[in-house]
Design a protein around this motif. Structure first.
Motif, mmCIF file in Angstrom:
data_model
loop_
_atom_site.group_PDB
_atom_site.id
_atom_site.type_symbol
_atom_site.label_atom_id
_atom_site.label_comp_id
_atom_site.label_asym_id
_atom_site.label_seq_id
_atom_site.Cartn_x
_atom_site.Cartn_y
_atom_site.Cartn_z
ATOM 1 N N GLY A 107 0.782 -1.229 0.000
ATOM 2 C CA GLY A 107 0.000 0.000 0.000
ATOM 3 C C GLY A 107 0.811 1.274 0.000
ATOM 4 O O GLY A 107 0.255 2.366 0.179
ATOM 5 N N HIS A 108 2.132 1.170 -0.217
ATOM 6 C CA HIS A 108 2.996 2.354 -0.210
ATOM 7 C C HIS A 108 3.419 2.687 -1.647
ATOM 8 O O HIS A 108 4.462 2.232 -2.123
ATOM 9 N N ASN A 109 2.609 3.452 -2.341
ATOM 10 C CA ASN A 109 2.915 3.830 -3.717
ATOM 11 C C ASN A 109 3.841 5.039 -3.750
ATOM 12 O O ASN A 109 3.524 6.099 -4.284
ATOM 13 N N ILE A 110 4.993 4.855 -3.156
ATOM 14 C CA ILE A 110 5.998 5.921 -3.091
ATOM 15 C C ILE A 110 7.238 5.440 -3.837
ATOM 16 O O ILE A 110 7.756 4.357 -3.564
ATOM 17 N N TRP A 111 7.704 6.244 -4.769
ATOM 18 C CA TRP A 111 8.875 5.880 -5.568
ATOM 19 C C TRP A 111 10.089 6.593 -4.967
ATOM 20 O O TRP A 111 10.412 7.720 -5.339
ATOM 21 N N ASN A 112 10.744 5.899 -4.019
ATOM 22 C CA ASN A 112 11.819 6.544 -3.256
ATOM 23 C C ASN A 112 13.208 6.250 -3.807
ATOM 24 O O ASN A 112 14.185 6.228 -3.087
ATOM 25 N N THR A 113 13.295 5.987 -5.095
ATOM 26 C CA THR A 113 14.579 5.808 -5.759
ATOM 27 C C THR A 113 14.505 6.454 -7.136
ATOM 28 O O THR A 113 13.456 6.426 -7.785
ATOM 29 N N ALA A 303 14.373 15.121 -16.003
ATOM 30 C CA ALA A 303 15.714 15.520 -15.569
ATOM 31 C C ALA A 303 16.598 14.305 -15.312
ATOM 32 O O ALA A 303 17.827 14.402 -15.367
ATOM 33 N N TYR A 304 16.002 13.157 -15.037
ATOM 34 C CA TYR A 304 16.760 11.941 -14.763
ATOM 35 C C TYR A 304 16.741 10.960 -15.927
ATOM 36 O O TYR A 304 17.659 10.156 -16.081
ATOM 37 N N GLU A 305 15.690 10.997 -16.728
ATOM 38 C CA GLU A 305 15.524 10.002 -17.789
ATOM 39 C C GLU A 305 16.605 10.164 -18.856
ATOM 40 O O GLU A 305 16.931 11.268 -19.285
ATOM 41 N N LEU A 306 17.131 9.037 -19.304
ATOM 42 C CA LEU A 306 18.156 9.038 -20.342
ATOM 43 C C LEU A 306 17.510 8.874 -21.713
ATOM 44 O O LEU A 306 16.559 8.102 -21.863
ATOM 45 N N PRO A 307 17.998 9.566 -22.727
ATOM 46 C CA PRO A 307 17.460 9.393 -24.080
ATOM 47 C C PRO A 307 17.918 8.059 -24.668
ATOM 48 O O PRO A 307 18.874 7.446 -24.180
ATOM 49 N N VAL A 308 17.264 7.613 -25.716
ATOM 50 C CA VAL A 308 17.627 6.334 -26.348
ATOM 51 C C VAL A 308 19.047 6.382 -26.903
ATOM 52 O O VAL A 308 19.704 5.343 -27.048
ATOM 53 N N THR A 309 19.530 7.580 -27.188
ATOM 54 C CA THR A 309 20.884 7.704 -27.728
ATOM 55 C C THR A 309 21.953 7.246 -26.740
ATOM 56 O O THR A 309 23.065 6.894 -27.142
ATOM 57 N N ILE A 333 25.007 11.524 -16.564
ATOM 58 C CA ILE A 333 24.404 12.021 -15.329
ATOM 59 C C ILE A 333 24.910 13.422 -14.985
ATOM 60 O O ILE A 333 24.191 14.227 -14.379
ATOM 61 N N THR A 334 26.132 13.737 -15.420
ATOM 62 C CA THR A 334 26.697 15.052 -15.090
ATOM 63 C C THR A 334 26.119 16.174 -15.955
ATOM 64 O O THR A 334 26.267 17.351 -15.609
ATOM 65 N N LEU A 335 25.481 15.838 -17.062
ATOM 66 C CA LEU A 335 24.934 16.858 -17.959
ATOM 67 C C LEU A 335 23.610 17.388 -17.419
ATOM 68 O O LEU A 335 22.902 16.709 -16.675
ATOM 69 N N LYS A 336 23.261 18.597 -17.826
ATOM 70 C CA LYS A 336 22.187 19.335 -17.143
ATOM 71 C C LYS A 336 20.785 18.804 -17.401
ATOM 72 O O LYS A 336 19.927 18.861 -16.518
ATOM 73 N N LEU A 531 19.275 -0.935 -3.235
ATOM 74 C CA LEU A 531 18.775 0.011 -4.232
ATOM 75 C C LEU A 531 19.888 0.841 -4.850
ATOM 76 O O LEU A 531 19.672 1.509 -5.859
ATOM 77 N N SER A 532 21.068 0.845 -4.258
ATOM 78 C CA SER A 532 22.281 1.475 -4.774
ATOM 79 C C SER A 532 22.306 2.995 -4.576
ATOM 80 O O SER A 532 21.320 3.693 -4.856
ATOM 81 N N THR A 533 23.460 3.462 -4.149
ATOM 82 C CA THR A 533 23.639 4.897 -3.919
ATOM 83 C C THR A 533 23.585 5.697 -5.216
ATOM 84 O O THR A 533 23.249 6.884 -5.201
ATOM 85 N N GLN A 534 23.923 5.054 -6.349
ATOM 86 C CA GLN A 534 23.868 5.791 -7.618
ATOM 87 C C GLN A 534 22.442 6.198 -7.964
ATOM 88 O O GLN A 534 22.225 7.105 -8.767
ATOM 89 N N TYR A 535 21.459 5.513 -7.374
ATOM 90 C CA TYR A 535 20.058 5.887 -7.565
ATOM 91 C C TYR A 535 19.488 6.522 -6.298
ATOM 92 O O TYR A 535 18.297 6.446 -6.034
ATOM 93 N N HIS A 536 20.391 7.127 -5.533
ATOM 94 C CA HIS A 536 20.038 7.916 -4.353
ATOM 95 C C HIS A 536 19.294 7.105 -3.292
ATOM 96 O O HIS A 536 18.341 7.585 -2.679
#
Length: 654
Positions: A107-113, A303-309, A333-336, A531-536
């Motif tokens: 019942g926790h629909n929270i996306w915490n990553t 802001a987080y999603e990567l393009p198919v490229t 990830i470093t790009l704006k 869940l890995s630190t790279q995904y906060h």
């Protein structure tokens, strides 16, 4: 005959790809002996299968049913025993999906990553999995049991449906028994697909079901076609939601339609309606994705999603051989924003392709096909090792790992060799709808290979998508090879038995030799799900003087132990033998505390205490109904069965 042979070049091209795949399984840097052993056993096994064929084809239908029934029963028993006594520690993408689904089912629909913001294609799979967990929780079933039931159901359904399809397609016992050997008598039924739930297995099952509907469409009544049409549309819809690379089916259909139009057979085919339904299924996947996002309370973040490229960029990275590149992703990830990443990717792709040149690019493609079709590491795909390997496994782990790797390579090579012979001899008559769907299977398999070779990044696991297509094509294509040498029946039977015994003896003998020459690092006990630190992923804040502990069983000798903490955490971490009372102090090293010394088999306790005067961050994994480790995490005397440290105990050969 000329017209019938005109389009056989696609079959030849698939045969060439499979030959490259065979070479990829035989060649590995620094492992010449390994490749030689796999080749030798494959040749002997192929000879055994070739000579056993006539003998097997003389078996009655009742005899085949008894043999396969006994085999499937023993397979099921073995699968259950593996899930009970050899539970895996699942990590990377499958764990992140499982963990989120476990949370949503509660019942926790929270996306915490941020993982799902970066890879939103896995949201649909996660949501559908959460529905299963929610359903099974109504009867008090844990997430562990629920996921095991799901994988074993999907896997065994795929195996049985494949065997039924092969029987219906070929009516040859040898083909059915060959499929049985590949699916049931090899690691296919007992490793990755059994122990780790991910999108690969349901996608393979859906692909097989799609081809079964297309192939049997002609014999269905109008009412059956209505039901099958609805099912076909839903299968394509769900398949696209689970794994977007199913889209390769669309260009495959287009190619088949062009061929039929060119041959003036388009009007006579009865497959126009199911083809259109497949297109409709793909179209419906777009609004369905939005509906699932709303139901799951998921909000994409560009802001987080990567393009198919980004995947195309990794596909031309020679340093990673076209596989997943951590450096490429770290740069993105470093790009704006997403647009900046896309511009960078396009420029870098152009630079890399120009630097490679034509021959360099072709060489990279050959390497990628070899990787894509390499099956040596099936037991390691998303498997962080057993949670606590039993004593008998630890004592024979090197041998068992070698047997697993070699046996799956061998059965795969034999399967491909058998299909290659048929592909090279095949002259399709497209007026026969079995041949037509067989050709569609070939073109679709080529689509998967081309997608991950020419456009996308590649991984060994990706090539398994063509397994149902290869098996379907094997049953659909006739055996037109001519027998040039007549061997007396008694001699052939003796040869068959001799080759079979030689293959089994060679597998056991040479696997022991390979285990000594190519020893593996063995996971003695582990809990690597995170869940890995790279995904906060958020660490747990540990107050001063807090004591955390977790027991572990080492059923074999170990010489390395690490416990993951957050970067620069000020903790005192120890390992205590519960039988002798001996205490080992772990030393900090970057994001882990580690111990590098000989550790005898036994029962131990990991203890982490915050001895500083301020709160410290420690990587602790918490779930809802999913038990991560054999023993609970204890915090200041309070037990939590669904929480655990992230730890790894290894035996590293010297």
């Amino acid at each position: 005959m000329t017209k019938m042979a005109k389009h056989s070049w696609m079959a030849v091209f698939l045969a060439i790809c499979l030959i490259i795949g065979i070479c990829g399984n035989l060649m590995k840097s620094g492992a010449v002996l390994w490749g030689a052993v796999v080749l030798l056993i494959s040749v002997v096994t192929f000879a055994a299968a070739h000579n056993l064929g006539p003998l097997v084809n003389r078996l009655t239908a009742r005899q085949m049913r008894i043999m396969i029934g006994i085999g499937l029963t023993l397979m099921l028993v073995g699968q259950v025993l593996i899930l009970i006594f050899l539970p895996d520690t699942i990590y990377h993408d499958p764990y992140r999906i499982l963990s989120q689904a476990d949370q949503m089912a509660a019942g926790h629909n929270i996306w915490n990553t941020t993982y799902f913001w970066r890879y939103p294609n896995n949201v649909s799979l996660t949501y559908l999995l959460s529905l299963w967990f929610r359903l099974t929780s109504l009867v008090g079933m844990s997430t562990n049991v629920a996921s095991h039931i799901l994988t074993i159901t999907l896997l065994d359904t795929f195996i049985i449906m494949t065997l039924v399809t092969l029987k219906q397609l070929s009516e040859r016992n040898s083909i059915v028994l060959g499929g049985f050997t590949f699916l049931v008598l090899s690691p296919f039924a007992y490793t990755y697909y059994l122990q780790v739930f991910y999108s690969d297995l349901p996608s393979m099952l859906i692909l097989l079901m799609i081809f079964r509907i297309l192939w049997r469409w002609r014999i269905k009544s109008n009412l059956q076609r209505i039901c099958a049409g609805i099912g076909l549309t839903m299968l394509v819809l769900v398949g696209q939601l689970l794994k977007p690379n199913l889209i390769v089916l669309l260009p495959a259909l287009f190619i088949i339609v062009v061929i039929l139009w060119h041959r003036k057979l388009l009007r006579t085919t009865k497959l126009t309606v199911p083809f259109l339904l497949i297109v409709a299924g793909f179209g419906l996947s777009v609004p369905t994705t939005q509906v699932i996002h709303t139901a799951a309370n998921f909000h994409p973040n560009a802001a987080y999603e990567l393009p198919v490229t980004s995947w195309m960029l990794m596909g031309v990275n020679t340093n990673s051989d076209g596989m997943y590149s951590t450096k490429d992703i770290e740069k993105a990830i470093t790009l704006k924003d997403k647009q900046a990443v896309e511009q960078y990717d396009i420029q870098t792709i152009q630079t890399r392709v120009k630097k490679l040149g034509v021959f360099g690019l072709m060489k990279l493609w050959l390497v990628k096909i070899g990787i894509l079709l390499n099956v040596r590491s099936i037991q390691d795909w998303y498997n962080g090792g057993f949670q606590s390997a039993p004593t008998w496994y630890d004592q024979h782990s090197q041998f068992l790992r070698a047997v697993t790797a070699v046996s799956y390579q061998v059965v795969t090579i034999v399967l491909w060799l058998t299909l290659i012979i048929r592909l090279l001899a095949w002259r399709p008559d497209l007026r026969d709808e079995t041949a037509l769907i067989g050709l569609l299977a070939i073109v679709t398999a080529l689509g998967y290979l081309a997608f991950h070779t020419l456009l996308w990044e590649t991984e060994e696991r990706y090539g398994q998508a063509i397994v149902p297509l290869v098996l379907f094509a094997l049953g659909a294509l006739p055996n037109t090879a001519r027998k040039r040498v007549v061997i007396p029946k008694r001699t052939r039977n003796r040869l068959a038995v001799g080759f079979a015994l030689a293959a089994i003896l060679g597998l056991s003998t040479f696997s022991g030799l390979l285990a000594k020459d190519y020893p593996n690092t063995i996971v003695v006990a582990a809990q690597r799900s995170q869940l890995s630190t790279q995904y906060h992923a958020k660490p747990q804040l540990v107050a001063p003087n807090t004591v955390m502990s977790e027991e572990i069983s080492l059923n074999g000798a170990s010489n390395y132990l690490s416990v993951q903490v957050h970067q620069a955490a000020g903790m005192k971490v120890t390992l205590t033998s519960l039988s002798t009372g001996k205490v080992y102090k772990l030393k900090p090293a970057a994001a882990v505390y580690k111990l590098e010394t000989n550790i005898a088999a036994g029962h131990y306790r990991i203890t982490a205490k915050n001895t500083s005067g301020i709160g410290q961050q420690v990587d602790v994994v918490n779930t809802q109904r999913y038990q991560l480790a054999e023993y609970p995490l204890v915090v200041n005397g309070v037990k939590n069965a669904t929480a655990s440290f992230v730890y790894t105990s290894l035996y590293q050969p010297t």
